[in-house]
Enzyme design. Sequence first.
Site, PDB file in Angstrom:
ATOM      1  N   HIS A  34       0.837  -1.225   0.000  1.00 31.84           N
ATOM      2  CA  HIS A  34       0.000   0.000   0.000  1.00 31.84           C
ATOM      3  C   HIS A  34       0.863   1.263   0.000  1.00 31.84           C
ATOM      4  O   HIS A  34       0.432   2.305   0.480  1.00 31.84           O
ATOM      5  CB  HIS A  34      -0.953   0.041   1.201  1.00 31.84           C
ATOM      6  CG  HIS A  34      -1.691  -1.239   1.434  1.00 31.84           C
ATOM      7  ND1 HIS A  34      -2.911  -1.515   0.862  1.00 31.84           N
ATOM      8  CD2 HIS A  34      -1.357  -2.349   2.153  1.00 31.84           C
ATOM      9  CE1 HIS A  34      -3.308  -2.727   1.238  1.00 31.84           C
ATOM     10  NE2 HIS A  34      -2.376  -3.260   2.007  1.00 31.84           N
ATOM     11  N   SER A  77      14.514  22.135 -15.449  1.00 30.90           N
ATOM     12  CA  SER A  77      13.301  22.930 -15.648  1.00 30.90           C
ATOM     13  C   SER A  77      13.711  24.286 -16.183  1.00 30.90           C
ATOM     14  O   SER A  77      14.743  24.831 -15.785  1.00 30.90           O
ATOM     15  CB  SER A  77      12.574  23.083 -14.321  1.00 30.90           C
ATOM     16  OG  SER A  77      11.730  24.211 -14.361  1.00 30.90           O
ATOM     17  N   LYS A 124      15.665  22.053 -10.261  1.00 31.67           N
ATOM     18  CA  LYS A 124      15.030  20.785 -10.617  1.00 31.67           C
ATOM     19  C   LYS A 124      15.910  19.855 -11.447  1.00 31.67           C
ATOM     20  O   LYS A 124      16.661  20.294 -12.310  1.00 31.67           O
ATOM     21  CB  LYS A 124      13.744  21.049 -11.426  1.00 31.67           C
ATOM     22  CG  LYS A 124      12.664  21.760 -10.665  1.00 31.67           C
ATOM     23  CD  LYS A 124      11.815  20.834  -9.803  1.00 31.67           C
ATOM     24  CE  LYS A 124      11.021  19.838 -10.580  1.00 31.67           C
ATOM     25  NZ  LYS A 124       9.698  20.278 -10.949  1.00 31.67           N
ATOM     26  N   GLU A 183       9.602   9.002 -16.883  1.00 33.19           N
ATOM     27  CA  GLU A 183       8.215   9.437 -17.112  1.00 33.19           C
ATOM     28  C   GLU A 183       7.762   9.118 -18.532  1.00 33.19           C
ATOM     29  O   GLU A 183       6.617   8.720 -18.759  1.00 33.19           O
ATOM     30  CB  GLU A 183       8.082  10.940 -16.855  1.00 33.19           C
ATOM     31  CG  GLU A 183       8.232  11.306 -15.386  1.00 33.19           C
ATOM     32  CD  GLU A 183       8.354  12.814 -15.201  1.00 33.19           C
ATOM     33  OE1 GLU A 183       7.321  13.482 -15.181  1.00 33.19           O
ATOM     34  OE2 GLU A 183       9.492  13.317 -15.107  1.00 33.19           O
TER      35      GLU A 183
END
Length: 463
Positions: free
Chosen positions: A160, A281, A287, A294
């Site tokens: 979980h 970024s 970043k 992704e």
Amino acid sequence: MSKKTNQQWGGRFSESMDGFILDFNESVSFDQRMAFDDIAGSIAHATMLGEQGILSSEDVTKIHQGLQQIQQEIQDGKFQWSAELEDVHMNIEARLTDLIGLAGKRLHTGRSRNDQVATDIRLHLRGAIDDMRGQLRQLMHGIVELADKEYDTIMPGFTHLQSAQPVTFGHHLLAWFEMLKRDDERLVDCRKRLNQSPLGAAALAGTTYPINRLRSAELMDFDKPCANSLDAVSDRDFAIELCSVNAMIAMHLSRMAEELIIWNSVQFKFVDLPDRFCTGSSIMPQKKNPDIAELVRGKTGRVYGDLMTMLTIMKSQPLAYNKDNQEDKEPLFDSIDTVTANLRAFAGMIPHIQANRDIMKKTAKDGFATATDLADYLVKKGIAFRDAHEIVGKTVALAIEKNCALDELSLEDLKAQNDGIENDVFEVLTVEGSVNARNHLGGTAPEQVKLAVANARSYLDEV
Ligand code: ARG
């Protein structure tokens, strides 16, 4: 006066195709990818026709030479593809006839584009599967080497997405390996099933010439001819099957991608992904985004979409061949290309993942991850598991109240929960004790990871 509209099938037509419809109908813009498969199929077909005395040996020699020249022209980028000639099959045949005349026109004896295209796709997929397996196995190899390096690195194991029990990072990585190993086996299985020759089915019913289907199958390294001519030219289940295996691979890669993205976050910091697999970024200078993971995750969508497209194209088609099947190629190729690219990206990135071992281990202690170990300890002292569970629940509550970890409670505090608890309890409460204790086949103990690494390596050594 009849105007010949198409070199191969224009005989009964009196007007040429509308320009838009010509584009609508063509497939050469995407099926030229099967050109070498088409040539291989034609060489086998011509050889068989020659052996059966259906074509003269002079014709067969000319056909072979002509096809070899065409192969060279395609390789050199000199071949002129034409949408007017509709598809890869008719483009190559027209060029062959340009080159060798009548013999070129005889190649199509006892054959139809229907069995021709079905043959080409199977040949093409055979090669694609071999290439994909190469890429997949490279990724699996990278995972095994990393697992070996991290065989005793301790990290939290989750259910979980909550801290559950400590595991070794090597063990976690080898779970990925097992998923991909099944995918590899699925590819092998899919290849086995598709490796049959449709050639000789002709348009749908077979042909009146004394062909030898066993021989053409053998010449193309197929295991045997397809048993039924109607089925041979119509079904694309083998291609759907590959898209389904690909969907499974993409799904597995997306699970790995998701974990890498979470682990790479500032909040987790379990791993550092190599800079060359990340981007920055344009507005936030701090970043380092895990774009490649992704993208691998995101591309899963199109691979699933390709499978759905393929299933839907096939749905409700009456026997035998229908032009609907021309629509199978783009999703099929997209599925192969996307999964191949995903595998390649991960094969490049995963071996270079840096594990932040201290952080992993520190967080493995969070969330009372050794609570089950304490319960097991009590069971070994003669307490029933359900009662042990209850005692440990109360012990966790005490640790929460005292704002400390389980192994930071005093022996006195622990004894107050159950007086069977002794000083040796601290060995099982540590994360090392927890993973070392799970020392059985398939367990997370470092010793087991070493054994699993050896098994994984021997799987990869087999072809
Ligand atoms: N381009 C066609 C395809 O991909 C080849 C077969 C065409 N056959 C026919 N009878 N029109 O399916």
